[in-house]
Motif scaffolding. Structure first.
Motif, PDB file in Angstrom:
ATOM      1  N   ARG A   1      -6.337   0.253   9.673  1.00  0.00           N
ATOM      2  CA  ARG A   1      -5.849  -0.969   9.043  1.00  0.00           C
ATOM      3  C   ARG A   1      -4.351  -1.141   9.297  1.00  0.00           C
ATOM      4  O   ARG A   1      -3.626  -0.165   9.529  1.00  0.00           O
ATOM      5  N   SER A   2      -3.893  -2.376   9.203  1.00  0.00           N
ATOM      6  CA  SER A   2      -2.465  -2.672   9.286  1.00  0.00           C
ATOM      7  C   SER A   2      -2.161  -3.849   8.369  1.00  0.00           C
ATOM      8  O   SER A   2      -3.010  -4.710   8.131  1.00  0.00           O
ATOM      9  N   ALA A   3      -0.930  -3.852   7.842  1.00  0.00           N
ATOM     10  CA  ALA A   3      -0.498  -4.898   6.911  1.00  0.00           C
ATOM     11  C   ALA A   3       0.704  -5.630   7.485  1.00  0.00           C
ATOM     12  O   ALA A   3       1.636  -5.012   7.999  1.00  0.00           O
ATOM     13  N   ILE A   4       0.664  -6.960   7.405  1.00  0.00           N
ATOM     14  CA  ILE A   4       1.785  -7.804   7.829  1.00  0.00           C
ATOM     15  C   ILE A   4       2.301  -8.541   6.598  1.00  0.00           C
ATOM     16  O   ILE A   4       1.557  -9.287   5.956  1.00  0.00           O
ATOM     17  N   VAL A   5       3.570  -8.314   6.272  1.00  0.00           N
ATOM     18  CA  VAL A   5       4.184  -8.970   5.119  1.00  0.00           C
ATOM     19  C   VAL A   5       5.228  -9.952   5.645  1.00  0.00           C
ATOM     20  O   VAL A   5       6.214  -9.547   6.269  1.00  0.00           O
ATOM     21  N   MET A   6       4.995 -11.241   5.387  1.00  0.00           N
ATOM     22  CA  MET A   6       5.915 -12.289   5.826  1.00  0.00           C
ATOM     23  C   MET A   6       6.844 -12.628   4.667  1.00  0.00           C
ATOM     24  O   MET A   6       6.401 -13.123   3.625  1.00  0.00           O
ATOM     25  N   ILE A   7       8.133 -12.362   4.851  1.00  0.00           N
ATOM     26  CA  ILE A   7       9.131 -12.608   3.805  1.00  0.00           C
ATOM     27  C   ILE A   7      10.004 -13.771   4.257  1.00  0.00           C
ATOM     28  O   ILE A   7      10.672 -13.693   5.293  1.00  0.00           O
TER      29      ILE A   7
ATOM     30  N   SER B   1      15.820 -16.510  11.854  1.00  0.00           N
ATOM     31  CA  SER B   1      16.742 -17.213  10.969  1.00  0.00           C
ATOM     32  C   SER B   1      16.004 -17.619   9.695  1.00  0.00           C
ATOM     33  O   SER B   1      15.278 -18.606   9.660  1.00  0.00           O
ATOM     34  N   GLY B   2      16.167 -16.827   8.636  1.00  0.00           N
ATOM     35  CA  GLY B   2      15.553 -17.147   7.358  1.00  0.00           C
ATOM     36  C   GLY B   2      14.188 -16.524   7.149  1.00  0.00           C
ATOM     37  O   GLY B   2      13.474 -16.920   6.227  1.00  0.00           O
ATOM     38  N   TRP B   3      13.794 -15.542   7.945  1.00  0.00           N
ATOM     39  CA  TRP B   3      12.513 -14.887   7.729  1.00  0.00           C
ATOM     40  C   TRP B   3      12.505 -13.489   8.340  1.00  0.00           C
ATOM     41  O   TRP B   3      13.255 -13.199   9.269  1.00  0.00           O
ATOM     42  N   VAL B   4      11.653 -12.629   7.781  1.00  0.00           N
ATOM     43  CA  VAL B   4      11.442 -11.270   8.293  1.00  0.00           C
ATOM     44  C   VAL B   4       9.952 -10.976   8.237  1.00  0.00           C
ATOM     45  O   VAL B   4       9.303 -11.236   7.222  1.00  0.00           O
ATOM     46  N   MET B   5       9.430 -10.444   9.336  1.00  0.00           N
ATOM     47  CA  MET B   5       8.033 -10.013   9.379  1.00  0.00           C
ATOM     48  C   MET B   5       8.017  -8.489   9.400  1.00  0.00           C
ATOM     49  O   MET B   5       8.481  -7.852  10.350  1.00  0.00           O
ATOM     50  N   LEU B   6       7.500  -7.904   8.325  1.00  0.00           N
ATOM     51  CA  LEU B   6       7.424  -6.456   8.184  1.00  0.00           C
ATOM     52  C   LEU B   6       5.983  -6.022   8.438  1.00  0.00           C
ATOM     53  O   LEU B   6       5.057  -6.492   7.771  1.00  0.00           O
ATOM     54  N   ILE B   7       5.789  -5.113   9.397  1.00  0.00           N
ATOM     55  CA  ILE B   7       4.447  -4.672   9.793  1.00  0.00           C
ATOM     56  C   ILE B   7       4.315  -3.186   9.513  1.00  0.00           C
ATOM     57  O   ILE B   7       5.120  -2.377   9.992  1.00  0.00           O
TER      58      ILE B   7
ATOM     59  N   GLY C   1      -1.366   0.070   4.832  1.00  0.00           N
ATOM     60  CA  GLY C   1      -0.290   0.203   5.815  1.00  0.00           C
ATOM     61  C   GLY C   1       0.622   1.357   5.468  1.00  0.00           C
ATOM     62  O   GLY C   1       0.877   1.638   4.294  1.00  0.00           O
ATOM     63  N   ASN C   2       1.133   2.030   6.506  1.00  0.00           N
ATOM     64  CA  ASN C   2       1.949   3.224   6.338  1.00  0.00           C
ATOM     65  C   ASN C   2       3.376   2.925   6.791  1.00  0.00           C
ATOM     66  O   ASN C   2       3.594   2.465   7.913  1.00  0.00           O
ATOM     67  N   TYR C   3       4.375   3.175   5.914  1.00  0.00           N
ATOM     68  CA  TYR C   3       5.752   2.857   6.307  1.00  0.00           C
ATOM     69  C   TYR C   3       6.353   3.873   7.268  1.00  0.00           C
ATOM     70  O   TYR C   3       7.491   3.725   7.705  1.00  0.00           O
TER      71      TYR C   3
ATOM     72  N   ASP D   1       2.549   2.294  -5.245  1.00  0.00           N
ATOM     73  CA  ASP D   1       1.614   2.806  -6.241  1.00  0.00           C
ATOM     74  C   ASP D   1       1.629   4.339  -6.303  1.00  0.00           C
ATOM     75  O   ASP D   1       0.639   4.969  -6.681  1.00  0.00           O
ATOM     76  N   GLY D   2       2.760   4.931  -5.887  1.00  0.00           N
ATOM     77  CA  GLY D   2       2.919   6.374  -5.986  1.00  0.00           C
ATOM     78  C   GLY D   2       2.257   7.176  -4.886  1.00  0.00           C
ATOM     79  O   GLY D   2       2.269   8.412  -4.940  1.00  0.00           O
ATOM     80  N   ILE D   3       1.693   6.518  -3.874  1.00  0.00           N
ATOM     81  CA  ILE D   3       1.027   7.234  -2.779  1.00  0.00           C
ATOM     82  C   ILE D   3       2.055   7.502  -1.687  1.00  0.00           C
ATOM     83  O   ILE D   3       2.736   6.586  -1.220  1.00  0.00           O
ATOM     84  N   LYS D   4       2.168   8.730  -1.261  1.00  0.00           N
ATOM     85  CA  LYS D   4       3.176   9.130  -0.286  1.00  0.00           C
ATOM     86  C   LYS D   4       2.996   8.383   1.028  1.00  0.00           C
ATOM     87  O   LYS D   4       1.894   8.322   1.573  1.00  0.00           O
ATOM     88  N   GLU D   5       4.123   7.811   1.513  1.00  0.00           N
ATOM     89  CA  GLU D   5       4.227   7.082   2.781  1.00  0.00           C
ATOM     90  C   GLU D   5       3.355   5.829   2.826  1.00  0.00           C
ATOM     91  O   GLU D   5       3.121   5.262   3.896  1.00  0.00           O
ATOM     92  N   ALA D   6       2.897   5.364   1.679  1.00  0.00           N
ATOM     93  CA  ALA D   6       2.076   4.153   1.633  1.00  0.00           C
ATOM     94  C   ALA D   6       2.975   2.936   1.444  1.00  0.00           C
ATOM     95  O   ALA D   6       3.703   2.841   0.451  1.00  0.00           O
ATOM     96  N   GLY D   7       2.937   2.004   2.406  1.00  0.00           N
ATOM     97  CA  GLY D   7       3.691   0.769   2.272  1.00  0.00           C
ATOM     98  C   GLY D   7       2.919  -0.288   1.515  1.00  0.00           C
ATOM     99  O   GLY D   7       3.480  -1.013   0.690  1.00  0.00           O
ATOM    100  N   VAL D   8       1.597  -0.376   1.766  1.00  0.00           N
ATOM    101  CA  VAL D   8       0.707  -1.309   1.067  1.00  0.00           C
ATOM    102  C   VAL D   8      -0.561  -0.565   0.703  1.00  0.00           C
ATOM    103  O   VAL D   8      -1.158   0.138   1.542  1.00  0.00           O
ATOM    104  N   VAL D   9      -0.987  -0.723  -0.546  1.00  0.00           N
ATOM    105  CA  VAL D   9      -2.194  -0.053  -1.048  1.00  0.00           C
ATOM    106  C   VAL D   9      -3.127  -1.100  -1.639  1.00  0.00           C
ATOM    107  O   VAL D   9      -2.692  -2.012  -2.342  1.00  0.00           O
TER     108      VAL D   9
END
Length: 268
Positions: A128-134, A106-112, A95-97, A75-83
């Motif tokens: 705060r922290s964000a967990i994205v399960m792909i 095998s077949g999944w990635v957990m990005l925190i 969450g901050n990248y 969303d255009g916010i510097k160093e923001a991974g999730v807003v």
């Protein structure tokens, strides 16, 4: 000459296709603890970079929109991974990248993404922290980004959980071609190059017409004639078809000679 030009064209196309250098936008993510294994997991997400993914959640009168980006400014916010955006337009960094963890299987990635804004009245005021399960889904490049839950009813280690599907994290399917199949493919490919290149050479350079356009026509036609002659020689009989004389065996017992009569010599 035509075959040589065809091979040169194929080599040029291969080099042209492989000559470009792939982008590496995932280097923008700064790991909490730099290591090669997590970098390797992040590299799987390269096809998902430079894109904003949006998910919406409602709870009673509360309405929030979440914007996610892989190693980029969400969303255009510097160093923001999730807003997080409320219906009033207020933005909250979830969450901050620059504080990333990546776990893969095998077949999944957990990005925190860690290092978000602090809670006001929950989770002891921690960040705060964000967990994205792909998860793997070979039918889509990037599926729907959705909110699973916000776990904030605990004293510590609160988090937001999101999920999405993507073919980027699917394991590579190894080739199951046998050696024989590979040899057949190579053989047919060489034959196709020979026929097409020879045909073009005969037609364009030599100026041949009709069947003479076939590469090495005289050679192949001679082989056909020789093969036919050999088959005719082996499979057809050239001898006389008259029935051979009957074979008579030799008797094992001596033949009896006829009795000699001399009655006609006696005087009458």
């Amino acid at each position: 000459m035509a075959i040589l030009l065809t091979w040169r064209a194929l080599i040029f196309l291969i080099l042209l296709a492989g000559g470009g250098q792939a982008s590496d936008n995932t280097v923008m993510c700064k790991l909490v603890k730099e290591n090669q294994s997590e970098r390797k997991v992040l590299s799987l997400l390269e096809p998902l970079t430079n894109q904003n993914f949006t998910g919406v959640t409602t709870s009673g009168e509360e309405y929030y929109t979440y914007v996610f980006q892989v190693c980029g400014d969400a969303d255009g916010i510097k160093e923001a991974g999730v807003v997080q955006k409320s219906k009033t337009g207020k933005q909250v960094l979830v969450g901050n990248y620059s504080l990333t963890q990546a776990i893969g299987g095998s077949g999944w990635v957990m990005l925190i993404y860690n290092g978000g804004e602090k809670y006001d009245g929950h989770c002891s005021g921690e960040h705060r922290s964000a967990i994205v399960m792909i998860s793997c889904n070979r039918t889509t490049a990037a599926g729907e980004f959705s909110v699973v839950l916000e776990n904030r009813d605990r004293g510590l280690d609160c988090f937001y959980l999101f999920k999405m599907d993507s073919s980027a994290v699917c394991p590579v399917i190894s080739s199951k071609l046998s050696t024989g199949s590979i040899l057949l493919i190579v053989g047919f490919s060489c034959l196709a190059v020979y026929l097409i290149g020879g045909f073009l050479y005969q037609r364009v350079v030599v100026g041949a017409k009709g069947v003479e356009q076939f590469p090495n026509y005289a050679f192949w036609s001679e082989i056909g004639n020789l093969t036919a002659d050999g088959c005719d020689f082996v499979c057809r009989s050239r001898g006389s078809r008259d029935e051979p004389p009957t074979y008579r065996g030799i008797a094992t017992e001596p033949l009896e000679e006829p009795e000699e009569r001399d009655d006609h010599l006696l005087p009458m």
